[in-house]
Scaffold this motif. Structure first.
Motif, short mmCIF file in Angstrom:
data_model
loop_
_atom_site.label_atom_id
_atom_site.label_comp_id
_atom_site.label_asym_id
_atom_site.label_seq_id
_atom_site.Cartn_x
_atom_site.Cartn_y
_atom_site.Cartn_z
N ALA A 2 53.26 84.64 83.34
CA ALA A 2 53.68 83.41 83.99
C ALA A 2 52.69 82.30 83.68
N SER A 3 53.22 81.12 83.52
CA SER A 3 52.38 79.97 83.22
C SER A 3 52.06 79.24 84.52
N THR A 4 50.80 79.25 84.89
CA THR A 4 50.38 78.56 86.09
C THR A 4 49.95 77.14 85.75
N ASP A 7 46.90 77.36 83.69
CA ASP A 7 47.18 77.66 82.28
C ASP A 7 47.61 76.40 81.53
N ARG A 8 48.49 75.65 82.13
CA ARG A 8 48.98 74.43 81.48
C ARG A 8 47.85 73.42 81.28
N ARG A 11 45.61 74.72 78.41
CA ARG A 11 46.26 74.52 77.10
C ARG A 11 46.24 73.04 76.70
N TYR A 82 39.21 80.86 86.33
CA TYR A 82 40.05 80.97 85.14
C TYR A 82 39.74 82.23 84.35
N ARG A 86 41.96 85.86 83.83
CA ARG A 86 42.37 86.35 82.51
C ARG A 86 41.82 87.75 82.25
#
Length: 166
Positions: A2-4, A7-8, A11, A82, A86
């Motif tokens: 899932a993109s939290t 994460d966004r 990136r 973070y 991961r």
């Protein structure tokens, strides 16, 4: 996965499709190394400068510098959150001399800042800052015990995994 929002943001910041950190992996790696080094230097230098400024400028400097130190801690906390999210282990296997030195250089100024600020903020007849020194020593001892326990726990868990593989 899932993109939290974290994460966004990461990136976006790393700019994978752009050239903010160079044109290829070699250049990106060098930029990331430089950024990590700058972060380490800032985590040591900025708090020690805050301590010096409390002594130089006195009581009026305490609140703004406390805000600066809190703002400095926020990205460090983000990094730890973070990385551990991961599935990267943040507890060290061992406490090398280098790790201990960097830990003291980066952590001690916060304690010294609080003691210095308490001294500067107290009326001349008050000795409350002495209690803070005693509390800091006790807190450091408790912190060392917890870190040693976490390291030992990690090492035992890894040893158990290796034992199962044999």
């Amino acid at each position: 996965m899932a993109s939290t929002m974290m994460d966004r943001f990461v990136r976006w910041n790393l700019d994978f499709d752009g050239d903010l950190y160079g044109d290829d992996e070699r250049e990106r790696t060098r930029w990331y190394e430089g950024i990590a080094t700058a972060s380490q230097l800032q985590s040591i230098l900025v708090p020690w400068v805050a301590v010096a400024l409390v002594w130089i400028l006195g009581r009026p400097a305490v609140l703004p510098l406390a805000v600066v130190l809190a703002a400095l801690l926020a990205p460090m906390a983000f990094t730890s959150i973070y990385v551990s999210a991961r599935r990267v282990e943040v507890t060290p296997r061992a406490w090398s001399a280098k790790r201990k030195l960097l830990g003291v250089l980066a952590g001690a100024p916060y304690v010294v800042f609080i003691i210095s600020a308490s001294y500067r903020m107290a009326w001349p007849q008050e000795d409350s800052w002495i209690s803070i020194i005693i509390g800091a020593v006790i807190g450091a001892a408790i912190g060392a015990v917890f870190q040693a326990y976490a390291t030992r726990k990690r090492n035992r868990a890894e040893a158990a995994v290796f034992a199962d593989e044999d």
